[in-house]
Design an enzyme around this catalytic site. Structure first.
Site, PDB file in Angstrom:
ATOM      1  N   ASP A 198      65.596  98.220 -29.471  1.00 57.68           N
ATOM      2  CA  ASP A 198      66.811  97.980 -30.240  1.00 57.68           C
ATOM      3  C   ASP A 198      66.717  96.653 -30.979  1.00 57.68           C
ATOM      4  O   ASP A 198      67.528  96.373 -31.849  1.00 57.68           O
ATOM      5  CB  ASP A 198      68.042  97.960 -29.323  1.00 57.68           C
ATOM      6  CG  ASP A 198      69.337  97.889 -30.110  1.00 57.68           C
ATOM      7  OD1 ASP A 198      69.536  98.761 -30.981  1.00 57.68           O
ATOM      8  OD2 ASP A 198      70.131  96.956 -29.874  1.00 57.68           O
ATOM      9  N   ASP A 258      61.597  87.397 -12.260  1.00 60.23           N
ATOM     10  CA  ASP A 258      62.350  86.278 -12.818  1.00 60.23           C
ATOM     11  C   ASP A 258      61.977  85.026 -12.031  1.00 60.23           C
ATOM     12  O   ASP A 258      62.203  84.966 -10.818  1.00 60.23           O
ATOM     13  CB  ASP A 258      63.855  86.528 -12.715  1.00 60.23           C
ATOM     14  CG  ASP A 258      64.668  85.488 -13.484  1.00 60.23           C
ATOM     15  OD1 ASP A 258      64.402  84.279 -13.309  1.00 60.23           O
ATOM     16  OD2 ASP A 258      65.562  85.875 -14.251  1.00 60.23           O
ATOM     17  N   ARG A 284      65.481  90.212 -27.217  1.00 61.18           N
ATOM     18  CA  ARG A 284      65.157  89.672 -28.540  1.00 61.18           C
ATOM     19  C   ARG A 284      63.751  90.128 -28.902  1.00 61.18           C
ATOM     20  O   ARG A 284      62.872  90.219 -28.039  1.00 61.18           O
ATOM     21  CB  ARG A 284      65.226  88.137 -28.552  1.00 61.18           C
ATOM     22  CG  ARG A 284      66.639  87.577 -28.482  1.00 61.18           C
ATOM     23  CD  ARG A 284      67.419  87.864 -29.754  1.00 61.18           C
ATOM     24  NE  ARG A 284      68.765  87.289 -29.732  1.00 61.18           N
ATOM     25  CZ  ARG A 284      69.849  87.925 -29.346  1.00 61.18           C
ATOM     26  NH1 ARG A 284      69.752  89.192 -28.921  1.00 61.18           N
ATOM     27  NH2 ARG A 284      71.030  87.342 -29.382  1.00 61.18           N
ATOM     28  N   GLU A 344      63.137  91.275 -37.821  1.00 56.88           N
ATOM     29  CA  GLU A 344      64.320  92.117 -37.786  1.00 56.88           C
ATOM     30  C   GLU A 344      65.158  91.865 -39.033  1.00 56.88           C
ATOM     31  O   GLU A 344      65.516  90.708 -39.293  1.00 56.88           O
ATOM     32  CB  GLU A 344      65.127  91.793 -36.530  1.00 56.88           C
ATOM     33  CG  GLU A 344      66.206  92.788 -36.201  1.00 56.88           C
ATOM     34  CD  GLU A 344      66.857  92.509 -34.856  1.00 56.88           C
ATOM     35  OE1 GLU A 344      66.993  93.462 -34.055  1.00 56.88           O
ATOM     36  OE2 GLU A 344      67.218  91.340 -34.606  1.00 56.88           O
ATOM     37  N   GLY A 384      74.485  95.927 -28.550  1.00 54.71           N
ATOM     38  CA  GLY A 384      75.614  95.034 -28.307  1.00 54.71           C
ATOM     39  C   GLY A 384      76.924  95.644 -28.766  1.00 54.71           C
ATOM     40  O   GLY A 384      76.974  96.777 -29.242  1.00 54.71           O
ATOM     41  N   HIS A 413      69.576  97.500 -33.795  1.00 56.77           N
ATOM     42  CA  HIS A 413      70.313  96.429 -33.113  1.00 56.77           C
ATOM     43  C   HIS A 413      71.771  96.840 -32.870  1.00 56.77           C
ATOM     44  O   HIS A 413      72.716  96.135 -33.249  1.00 56.77           O
ATOM     45  CB  HIS A 413      70.256  95.135 -33.929  1.00 56.77           C
ATOM     46  CG  HIS A 413      70.436  93.899 -33.095  1.00 56.77           C
ATOM     47  ND1 HIS A 413      69.692  92.767 -33.263  1.00 56.77           N
ATOM     48  CD2 HIS A 413      71.291  93.615 -32.073  1.00 56.77           C
ATOM     49  CE1 HIS A 413      70.072  91.837 -32.398  1.00 56.77           C
ATOM     50  NE2 HIS A 413      71.048  92.337 -31.664  1.00 56.77           N
TER      51      HIS A 413
END
Length: 335
Positions: free
Chosen positions: A269, A185, A246, A274, A296, A293
């Site tokens: 996922d 990161d 994403r 999509e 979440g 998806h």
């Protein structure tokens, strides 16, 4: 703010009972004056004009329209926006910050099931789930007590791409296990990595040295196809790529090419596009595990988001700092 301010729901009406079941709704109504039968799906709807004009708190969720200049003018008393979902980036406009609105989001609560899904997948693919399933399907039998080389979670190297709230939660969930965890990161320095208990690497080195790579970076212009053809080629044979962030972070055609070669595997996922087209090879390749998806918040996990908002509201009314207040500068670089 008054002891019992007027609040207004702004979201898709179908989401309201999922986020605020009867017990949560009763607790909410003990703190604010709010009509659960009035939900603003469109701030220009004449039916919500009166409540909007007097509202001091907006309780928003999926399906809420943006709070633009016109809405702010129509809601002169508005002081706070409490969001019962994830990102508020499409909801909060510059005028909200200029007004000085207090903005809170349940994004941390929404991050938890994504992190739990990721942990589950890390544990399963570390045990060779994908290949074992295919072998069993093909052979219809297996050898009892056979020790399968190359699998297992002891000492496995996990590479986290992105110290987002989900990435950090995954790091936290991995701590009780015997993994070696690295992080890539650009916004994290060595001191922060040490506090997180991870090894800080650049992205290329993380891809070269990880057994499992899990993507948790935001979707921005800078991260589009962050994992592309060159990056996939850096991964060792047998590496598993997990994406719950994403779909745009991964170059789909390049990934399909690598998966067809059988060198690596993937758990996805999220995809780009999509949903996938029905004839997408990702839906048929044996080394691709694709879910629709679902990482979440789903089902009863939505209750957690509503409770997060209620907790924030009660803190707001007590005049104490919110636990999940959104910072404008952080929001600008987030997904």
């Amino acid at each position: 703010m008054p002891e019992r301010p007027l609040a207004l729901f702004a979201m898709s009406a179908e989401n309201l009972p999922k986020l605020f079941p009867p017990d949560a709704l009763a607790r909410l109504r003990a703190s604010v004056d709010i009509d659960p039968t009035l939900v603003a799906e469109d701030f220009h709807d004449p039916r919500v004009a009166g409540a909007l004009a007097r509202a001091e708190v907006l309780i928003t969720g999926w399906g809420s329209p943006a709070i633009d200049t016109g809405v702010l003018e129509a809601a002169p008393g508005l002081r706070a926006v409490l969001h019962s979902a994830g990102s508020v980036k499409s909801l909060i406009t510059p005028g909200c910050w200029e007004r000085g609105l207090v903005v809170s989001s349940a994004a941390d609560a929404n991050a938890l099931p994504v992190a739990e899904y990721t942990l589950g997948m890390i544990m399963l693919v570390g045990k060779g789930l994908l290949a074992a399933r295919e072998r069993y399907r093909a052979d219809r039998t297996f050898t009892l007590a056979e020790v399968i080389p190359g699998i297992g979670n002891y000492g496995r190297r996990i590479g986290i791409v992105g110290a987002s709230r989900i990435g950090r939660r995954v790091i936290e969930l991995l701590r009780p296990f015997d993994f070696r965890v690295a992080l890539a990161d650009p916004y994290v320095d060595a001191a922060e990595a040490a506090r997180l208990g991870v090894t800080l690497l650049d992205l290329d080195e993380l891809l070269r040295t990880s057994d499992i790579v899990t993507v948790h970076a935001p979707a921005t212009a800078e991260t589009w196809h962050l994992i592309g053809r060159r990056e996939l080629a850096l991964m060792e044979s047998g590496t598993v790529l997990i994406n719950t962030a994403r779909g745009s972070l991964v170059d789909t055609p390049a990934l399909v090419e690598e998966l067809r070669g059988g060198r690596i595997s993937a758990v996805l996922d999220v995809t780009d596009p999509e949903p996938l087209p029905p004839d997408s090879p990702l839906l048929d390749l044996p080394n691709a595990f694709v879910t629709p998806h679902i990482a979440g918040s789903q089902g009863n996990e939505l209750h957690r988001l509503g409770l997060c908002v209620i907790d924030e509201l009660e803190r707001l009314l007590r005049g104490v700092p919110l636990s999940h207040q959104v910072d404008r500068a952080e929001l600008e670089r987030a997904a």
